[in-house]
Design a protein around this motif. Structure first.
Motif, PDB file in Angstrom:
ATOM      1  N   THR A 128       0.855  -1.178   0.000  1.00  0.00           N
ATOM      2  CA  THR A 128       0.000   0.000   0.000  1.00  0.00           C
ATOM      3  C   THR A 128       0.893   1.231   0.000  1.00  0.00           C
ATOM      4  O   THR A 128       1.998   1.211   0.567  1.00  0.00           O
ATOM      5  N   ASP A 170      -5.921   5.996  -4.813  1.00  0.00           N
ATOM      6  CA  ASP A 170      -5.535   6.388  -3.451  1.00  0.00           C
ATOM      7  C   ASP A 170      -4.308   7.278  -3.395  1.00  0.00           C
ATOM      8  O   ASP A 170      -3.856   7.617  -2.296  1.00  0.00           O
ATOM      9  N   VAL A 212      -7.630  13.379  -3.716  1.00  0.00           N
ATOM     10  CA  VAL A 212      -7.199  11.981  -3.786  1.00  0.00           C
ATOM     11  C   VAL A 212      -7.706  11.393  -5.099  1.00  0.00           C
ATOM     12  O   VAL A 212      -8.867  11.596  -5.460  1.00  0.00           O
ATOM     13  N   ASP A 214      -9.092   8.499  -7.191  1.00  0.00           N
ATOM     14  CA  ASP A 214      -9.795   7.258  -6.860  1.00  0.00           C
ATOM     15  C   ASP A 214      -9.687   6.204  -7.958  1.00  0.00           C
ATOM     16  O   ASP A 214     -10.358   5.160  -7.897  1.00  0.00           O
TER      17      ASP A 214
END
Length: 219
Positions: A128, A170, A212, A214
């Motif tokens: 991540t 993200d 952000v 997406d």
């Protein structure tokens, strides 16, 4: 930094006499004579309100700057504590906690790996993006944005550009115009909240944004 000023008590407004009052002339004169002080107090109150609003704005800006600095320090501490190196140069097993760099981004490992070469950050769900806050960067010339950076414009007229194909779901970005004049944001082929923005988009002095991606739009 501007200091807030405590307001003063308003002056007493004399009685305005009713028609037929036997002291009408005297009371009306007293009332009228008091208006200069009352108008001066109102002007002072307006100036005081502006001063205090400016003080509140400056305090909020200072708090934001402090938060960005703290966030940057937190990101650096997390990465430094667990940084293992550039992902393309790594081989063999890799266990949590671990942080690597790939394609200009830092990534945190979510699962232990028997062979790190089989799990590429940004492609595999084993990783991540390390978004413990945003790193800040002051820019004084036209700049191409990268993920995870909060840009602070210091020169009027420059353009912050979001190049196509370099953003994944993200990824975070943001900025503040501290140049004293207007700047611009070029979103390229990307949309903002599903809408196509003007090209380039005006970035007014003191204007701030956080977004952000997406996977399909910045929001």
């Amino acid at each position: 930094m501007t200091s807030p000023i405590e307001p003063t008590d308003p002056p007493t407004v004399p009685e305005y006499p009713q028609l037929g009052d036997p002291s009408f002339n005297t009371k009306a004169y007293t009332f009228g004579s008091s208006m200069a002080a009352i108008v001066a107090w109102i002007a002072g109150a307006v100036s005081n309100a502006w001063n205090n609003a400016l003080a509140a704005f400056e305090a909020a800006a200072a708090a934001v700057a402090a938060a960005v600095s703290a966030s940057t320090a937190a990101s650096q501490a997390v990465a430094a504590a667990n940084f293992k190196g550039e992902w393309p140069s790594m081989t063999g097993p890799l266990n949590k906690p671990a942080c690597v760099k790939e394609n200009g981004r830092f990534w945190m490992l979510l699962n232990n790996l028997a062979d790190v070469t089989t799990s590429q950050p940004g492609v595999s769900a084993d990783w991540t993006a390390l978004n413990v806050g945003q790193v800040s960067a002051r820019i004084s010339a036209n700049t191409s944005a990268v993920a995870g950076v909060f840009y602070i414009a210091t020169t009027p007229g420059i353009t912050l550009t979001y190049a196509g194909g370099s953003w994944t779901a993200d990824d975070a970005t943001g900025g503040r115009n501290a140049s004293g004049g207007g700047c611009f944001i070029n979103w390229g082929a990307y949309t903002v909240s599903g809408e196509t923005p003007e090209a380039p988009m005006s970035w007014p002095n003191r204007g701030r944004f956080n977004a952000v991606y997406d996977g399909s739009t910045f929001a």
